[in-house]
Design a protein around this motif. Structure first.
Motif, short mmCIF file in Angstrom:
data_model
loop_
_atom_site.label_atom_id
_atom_site.label_comp_id
_atom_site.label_asym_id
_atom_site.label_seq_id
_atom_site.Cartn_x
_atom_site.Cartn_y
_atom_site.Cartn_z
N MET A 1 0.96 -1.11 -0.29
CA MET A 1 -0.01 -0.06 0.10
C MET A 1 0.96 1.27 0.02
O MET A 1 1.81 1.09 0.57
CB MET A 1 -0.80 0.03 1.13
CG MET A 1 -2.09 -0.88 1.07
SD MET A 1 -3.31 -0.61 2.59
CE MET A 1 -1.76 -0.68 4.14
N ARG A 2 0.40 2.26 -0.74
CA ARG A 2 1.04 3.66 -0.61
C ARG A 2 -0.17 4.75 -0.32
O ARG A 2 -1.18 4.63 -0.80
CB ARG A 2 1.99 3.90 -1.98
CG ARG A 2 2.79 2.81 -2.39
CD ARG A 2 3.50 3.13 -3.42
NE ARG A 2 2.82 3.47 -4.81
CZ ARG A 2 3.21 4.04 -5.73
NH1 ARG A 2 4.35 4.61 -5.86
NH2 ARG A 2 2.43 4.29 -6.79
N LEU A 3 0.22 5.68 0.52
CA LEU A 3 -0.44 6.71 0.79
C LEU A 3 0.16 7.83 0.01
O LEU A 3 1.05 8.46 0.10
CB LEU A 3 -0.69 7.17 2.23
CG LEU A 3 -1.39 8.26 2.76
CD1 LEU A 3 -2.88 8.00 2.68
CD2 LEU A 3 -1.13 8.71 4.09
N THR A 5 0.12 11.67 -0.48
CA THR A 5 -0.38 12.77 0.78
C THR A 5 0.60 14.01 0.21
O THR A 5 1.28 14.07 -0.63
CB THR A 5 0.32 12.11 2.16
OG1 THR A 5 -0.03 13.06 3.22
CG2 THR A 5 1.66 11.83 1.86
N VAL A 15 -5.00 12.03 8.29
CA VAL A 15 -4.65 10.32 8.18
C VAL A 15 -3.54 10.03 8.79
O VAL A 15 -3.37 8.96 9.38
CB VAL A 15 -4.55 9.88 6.82
CG1 VAL A 15 -4.26 8.69 6.63
CG2 VAL A 15 -6.26 10.13 5.95
N ILE A 26 2.74 3.44 6.83
CA ILE A 26 2.54 3.12 5.53
C ILE A 26 3.31 3.81 4.60
O ILE A 26 3.74 5.00 4.74
CB ILE A 26 1.14 3.48 5.10
CG1 ILE A 26 0.11 2.46 6.03
CG2 ILE A 26 0.89 3.21 3.63
CD1 ILE A 26 -1.37 2.92 5.73
N THR A 28 4.72 6.20 1.89
CA THR A 28 4.05 7.42 1.37
C THR A 28 4.48 8.02 0.21
O THR A 28 5.86 7.87 -0.17
CB THR A 28 4.15 8.53 2.59
OG1 THR A 28 5.28 8.93 2.65
CG2 THR A 28 3.44 8.35 3.68
N LEU A 55 -5.28 6.58 -0.48
CA LEU A 55 -4.67 5.23 -0.25
C LEU A 55 -4.76 4.15 -1.43
O LEU A 55 -5.84 3.91 -1.92
CB LEU A 55 -5.34 4.50 0.97
CG LEU A 55 -4.80 3.32 1.67
CD1 LEU A 55 -3.25 3.67 1.98
CD2 LEU A 55 -5.64 2.67 2.64
N GLU A 56 -3.55 3.80 -2.01
CA GLU A 56 -3.43 2.94 -3.04
C GLU A 56 -3.01 1.65 -2.74
O GLU A 56 -2.11 1.51 -2.03
CB GLU A 56 -2.42 3.59 -4.17
CG GLU A 56 -2.35 2.71 -5.47
CD GLU A 56 -1.15 3.34 -6.17
OE1 GLU A 56 -0.98 2.67 -7.51
OE2 GLU A 56 -0.45 4.03 -5.88
N CYS A 62 -7.98 2.37 -5.29
CA CYS A 62 -7.57 3.78 -4.89
C CYS A 62 -8.59 4.10 -3.92
O CYS A 62 -9.76 4.25 -4.42
CB CYS A 62 -7.22 4.76 -5.68
SG CYS A 62 -5.58 4.37 -6.65
N ILE A 69 -10.87 6.57 4.44
CA ILE A 69 -9.37 5.93 4.70
C ILE A 69 -9.42 5.61 5.99
O ILE A 69 -8.86 4.47 6.26
CB ILE A 69 -8.20 6.89 4.18
CG1 ILE A 69 -8.28 7.24 2.61
CG2 ILE A 69 -6.99 6.25 4.61
CD1 ILE A 69 -7.29 8.08 2.29
N ILE A 73 -8.88 1.64 8.00
CA ILE A 73 -7.75 1.58 9.05
C ILE A 73 -8.32 1.11 10.06
O ILE A 73 -7.91 -0.01 10.89
CB ILE A 73 -7.02 3.00 9.15
CG1 ILE A 73 -6.32 3.40 7.95
CG2 ILE A 73 -5.96 2.60 10.14
CD1 ILE A 73 -5.59 4.66 8.07
#
Length: 207
Positions: A1-3, A5, A15, A26, A28, A55-56, A62, A69, A73
């Motif tokens: 996962m990637r955020l 931001t 977040v 996570i 970023t 959030l991917e 996405c 998001i 979580i």
């Protein structure tokens, strides 16, 4: 996962604070909110309005919108609980969180987007009269919140929750860009609450 931001902006910071309270990290991806990078095809493919946070997931899906998001979580990492432990508490926390969004963060964002010269690339045209009106609405709503915080230590009751995160990120946004501080506005309860949140380690997340 990637955020996906950006630092200091209130919604991504919400977040980051939420993750910090959970003790989670996570990967970023920093996005520049300069009116160009956040309107690029790459970001638009993940967020149709060119906004963060996003959030991917590893499968390419996405998830946008801050509260969505945070709900994801919370569902996967329920402790420490930040959104309510049962249906009653969840409803009241959501009520206070939505009030923080609509009656604190929204007028603050409108005031800054239309009143701060540094935000001109993101908001064209800017309307100074609208900015002034939103500053007045902020003062009006902040007085209500100050009175409520005289009766309880946290935004939604007796314990820290997502509502505190939303409200704190809003206050810090206007404090940083417009030098607006509750104590200087004659709002001692709002100031004392802000200081309690600022003392938490998560308050530094997203900075």
């Amino acid at each position: 996962m990637r955020l996906h931001t950006t630092r200091r902006a209130p919604n991504p910071r919400r977040v980051h604070m939420f993750l910090a309270e959970k003790g989670l990290e996570i990967e970023t991806v920093e996005v520049a909110l300069d009116g160009v990078a956040n309107r690029s095809g790459e970001l638009l493919a993940r967020s149709p309005f060119g906004r963060v946070p996003v959030l991917e997931f590893d499968d390419g899906r996405c998830l946008g919108e801050t509260r969505a998001i945070c709900a994801w979580i919370e569902g996967h990492h329920p402790e420490p609980n930040l959104m309510g432990s049962d249906v009653d508490e969840r409803a009241f926390i959501e009520m206070h969180d939505r009030r923080a969004e609509f009656h604190l963060l929204l007028p603050i964002a409108n005031w800054i987007r239309h009143g701060h010269p540094g935000l001109a690339p993101l908001e064209q045209p800017q309307f100074p009269d609208f900015a002034a009106a939103q500053a007045g609405r902020l003062r009006e709503f902040a007085q209500v919140f100050d009175a409520e915080l005289a009766t309880r230590p946290w935004w939604a009751g007796d314990r820290f929750s997502i509502a505190d995160i939303t409200a704190f990120c809003a206050i810090e946004f206007v404090r940083g860009l417009m030098r607006w501080q509750p104590g200087e506005q004659g709002l001692p309860n709002l100031q004392a609450w802000r200081d309690r949140v600022a003392a938490r380690p998560s308050a530094k997340a997203g900075m």
